[in-house]
Design a protein around this motif. Structure first.
Motif, PDB file in Angstrom:
ATOM      1  N   PRO A 157       0.814  -1.234   0.000  1.00 28.13           N
ATOM      2  CA  PRO A 157       0.000   0.000   0.000  1.00 28.13           C
ATOM      3  C   PRO A 157       0.841   1.274   0.000  1.00 28.13           C
ATOM      4  N   LEU A 158       2.007   1.234   0.623  1.00 27.92           N
ATOM      5  CA  LEU A 158       2.882   2.405   0.615  1.00 27.92           C
ATOM      6  C   LEU A 158       3.448   2.644  -0.778  1.00 27.92           C
ATOM      7  N   ALA A 159       3.867   1.559  -1.430  1.00 30.57           N
ATOM      8  CA  ALA A 159       4.422   1.680  -2.778  1.00 30.57           C
ATOM      9  C   ALA A 159       3.382   2.193  -3.767  1.00 30.57           C
ATOM     10  N   LYS A 160       2.135   1.808  -3.564  1.00 31.62           N
ATOM     11  CA  LYS A 160       1.079   2.278  -4.463  1.00 31.62           C
ATOM     12  C   LYS A 160       0.886   3.793  -4.367  1.00 31.62           C
ATOM     13  N   LYS A 161       1.180   4.347  -3.203  1.00 30.70           N
ATOM     14  CA  LYS A 161       1.098   5.803  -3.052  1.00 30.70           C
ATOM     15  C   LYS A 161       2.145   6.516  -3.899  1.00 30.70           C
ATOM     16  N   LEU A 162       3.281   5.833  -4.106  1.00 30.64           N
ATOM     17  CA  LEU A 162       4.397   6.435  -4.851  1.00 30.64           C
ATOM     18  C   LEU A 162       4.411   6.034  -6.317  1.00 30.64           C
ATOM     19  N   TYR A 163       3.544   5.102  -6.684  1.00 29.89           N
ATOM     20  CA  TYR A 163       3.677   4.432  -7.982  1.00 29.89           C
ATOM     21  C   TYR A 163       3.714   5.402  -9.168  1.00 29.89           C
ATOM     22  N   LYS A 164       2.931   6.459  -9.119  1.00 28.05           N
ATOM     23  CA  LYS A 164       2.844   7.376 -10.262  1.00 28.05           C
ATOM     24  C   LYS A 164       3.792   8.578 -10.151  1.00 28.05           C
ATOM     25  N   THR A 165       4.614   8.598  -9.109  1.00 31.29           N
ATOM     26  CA  THR A 165       5.570   9.700  -8.984  1.00 31.29           C
ATOM     27  C   THR A 165       6.749   9.466  -9.926  1.00 31.29           C
ATOM     28  N   SER A 167       9.901   9.713  -9.553  1.00 34.30           N
ATOM     29  CA  SER A 167      11.085   9.072  -8.975  1.00 34.30           C
ATOM     30  C   SER A 167      10.890   7.584  -8.706  1.00 34.30           C
ATOM     31  N   PHE A 168       9.666   7.080  -8.831  1.00 37.68           N
ATOM     32  CA  PHE A 168       9.404   5.680  -8.481  1.00 37.68           C
ATOM     33  C   PHE A 168       9.881   4.708  -9.557  1.00 37.68           C
ATOM     34  N   ALA A 169       9.672   5.051 -10.805  1.00 37.72           N
ATOM     35  CA  ALA A 169       9.965   4.125 -11.900  1.00 37.72           C
ATOM     36  C   ALA A 169      11.417   3.668 -11.857  1.00 37.72           C
ATOM     37  N   ARG A 170      11.614   2.386 -11.787  1.00 41.07           N
ATOM     38  CA  ARG A 170      12.942   1.762 -11.836  1.00 41.07           C
ATOM     39  C   ARG A 170      13.865   2.225 -10.711  1.00 41.07           C
ATOM     40  N   SER A 171      13.265   2.517  -9.574  1.00 37.56           N
ATOM     41  CA  SER A 171      14.028   2.929  -8.400  1.00 37.56           C
ATOM     42  C   SER A 171      14.188   1.746  -7.449  1.00 37.56           C
ATOM     43  N   LYS A 172      14.953   1.961  -6.372  1.00 35.57           N
ATOM     44  CA  LYS A 172      15.084   0.936  -5.334  1.00 35.57           C
ATOM     45  C   LYS A 172      13.718   0.600  -4.755  1.00 35.57           C
ATOM     46  N   THR A 173      12.901   1.618  -4.577  1.00 35.47           N
ATOM     47  CA  THR A 173      11.559   1.405  -4.045  1.00 35.47           C
ATOM     48  C   THR A 173      10.724   0.534  -4.972  1.00 35.47           C
ATOM     49  N   HIS A 174      10.877   0.740  -6.274  1.00 34.25           N
ATOM     50  CA  HIS A 174      10.159  -0.065  -7.260  1.00 34.25           C
ATOM     51  C   HIS A 174      10.596  -1.531  -7.174  1.00 34.25           C
TER      52      HIS A 174
END
Length: 259
Positions: A157-165, A167-174
Motif C-alpha cells: 500500500p505504501l508503494a502504491k502511493k508512490l507508484y505514479k511519482t 522518482s518511483f519508476a525503476r528505483s530501489k523502491t520499485h
C-alpha cells in the motif's frame, strides 16, 4: 580507488601518522569522490583526490564545496563514518531536545544505517500521521525498513502511493515493491513490474534482482539470460557507469560461476 594504509615505519618516524589518520584520509577521499561524481567534475578532480589523498581532498572541498551547506554536509558525513555511535547519540539528544519530524527522520535514518531496523521503524511509524502520510521520503524509508523485516504486506500500500511519482519508476523502491508482490502471492504482477525494469544498458540492480526472482520461480534459463546480458553490456559501459554498477556485475558473474 586506492586509499593509503598505515605503514609501520612511517608510524615510528612520524607518530602523527597513526591508524586514525589513514581512516580520516580515506573518509575524505570517499566523500570527495562521491561529491565529484555527482557534480560531474570527475575528469578534473578524481585523479588529484586519489593520488594526493589529503591535500587533494582538502583542495577539492575548498574549491568545489564552497557553500556553507556543502561543508556542513561533509563534516556530518565524516562524523558518521568515523564515529557512527557518536552520531546516533547526538541525534538522540537532538530529538529529546526538540521532537520534530525532521529530527525523528534523521535519527530513524541513522538507526536504519546502523542496522537497528526495529528502532528505525518505531520512529518512522510514529511520524506517519497527518500530512506526513504523503511525505515521499518517509514512504520510501518505511518501504525499505518493512522490506528488511520481511513485512511485505505493509510495503504494497505504501508503494502504491508512490507508484505514479516520477522518482518511483525503476528505483530501489520499485524493486522492493516487485519483491513484495512476489512474496504476497502476486508473482504474475511482480514479473510484469520486473520486466518493465529490464532495460538494456541500465537499471543493473533491478535486472539482477529480476534474475533472482526468475531463479526462485524455477525459470533458471531465463535467469541466466538476464545475468549474461548484464555481463555482456558491462564491457560497453563508461568507466563511471561500470563503477556505479560494479556490485551487480560482480554478483552476476558469481551467480553464473555457481550455475
Amino acid at each position: 580507488m586506492y586509499i593509503f594504509g598505515p605503514d609501520p615505519t612511517t608510524q615510528t618516524m612520524f607518530p602523527f601518522f597513526d591508524t586514525n589518520f589513514y581512516y580520516i584520509t580515506g573518509a575524505i577521499q570517499v566523500i570527495c569522490v562521491i561529491h565529484c561524481i555527482r557534480k560531474g567534475n570527475q575528469q578534473k578532480w578524481i585523479w588529484i583526490i586519489v593520488f594526493l589523498p589529503l591535500i587533494g581532498g582538502i583542495a577539492y572541498i575548498f574549491t568545489e564545496m564552497f557553500s556553507r551547506r556543502d561543508v556542513q554536509q561533509v563534516q556530518a558525513n565524516l562524523g558518521s563514518i568515523l564515529n557512527p555511535t557518536g552520531t546516533v547519540r547526538k541525534l538522540e539528544e537532538n530529538l529529546r531536545f526538540s521532537d520534530t519530524f525532521n529530527n525523528r527522520m534523521a535519527l530513524a535514518d541513522a538507526y536504519l544505517a546502523t542496522g537497528e531496523t526495529s528502532r528505525a521503524l518505531d520512529l518512522y511509524e510514529g511520524s506517519y500521521t497527518g500530512a506526513f502520510t504523503e511525505n515521499e521520503d518517509l514512504l520510501k524509508q518505511l518501504i525499505i525498513a518493512y522490506s528488511l523485516q520481511k513485512q511485505y504486506e505493509k510495503v504494497i500500500p505504501l508503494a502504491k502511493k508512490l507508484y505514479k511519482t516520477p522518482s518511483f519508476a525503476r528505483s530501489k523502491t520499485h524493486i522492493l515493491y516487485a519483491i513484495a508482490l512476489e512474496h504476497t502471492g502476486n508473482s504474475q504482477l511482480a514479473d510484469q513490474e520486473f520486466k518493465g525494469m529490464n532495460v538494456r544498458f541500465s537499471y543493473f540492480e533491478a535486472r539482477y534482482e529480476y534474475a533472482q526472482f526468475l531463479q526462485r520461480a524455477g525459470r533458471a534459463q531465463e535467469a541466466r539470460d538476464v545475468l549474461k546480458a548484464l555481463i555482456d553490456e558491462a564491457g560497453h559501459l563508461s568507466p563511471r557507469e561500470r563503477s556505479l554498477n560494479r556490485q551487480w556485475i560482480g554478483q552476476a558473474k558469481e551467480e553464473l560461476r555457481r550455475a
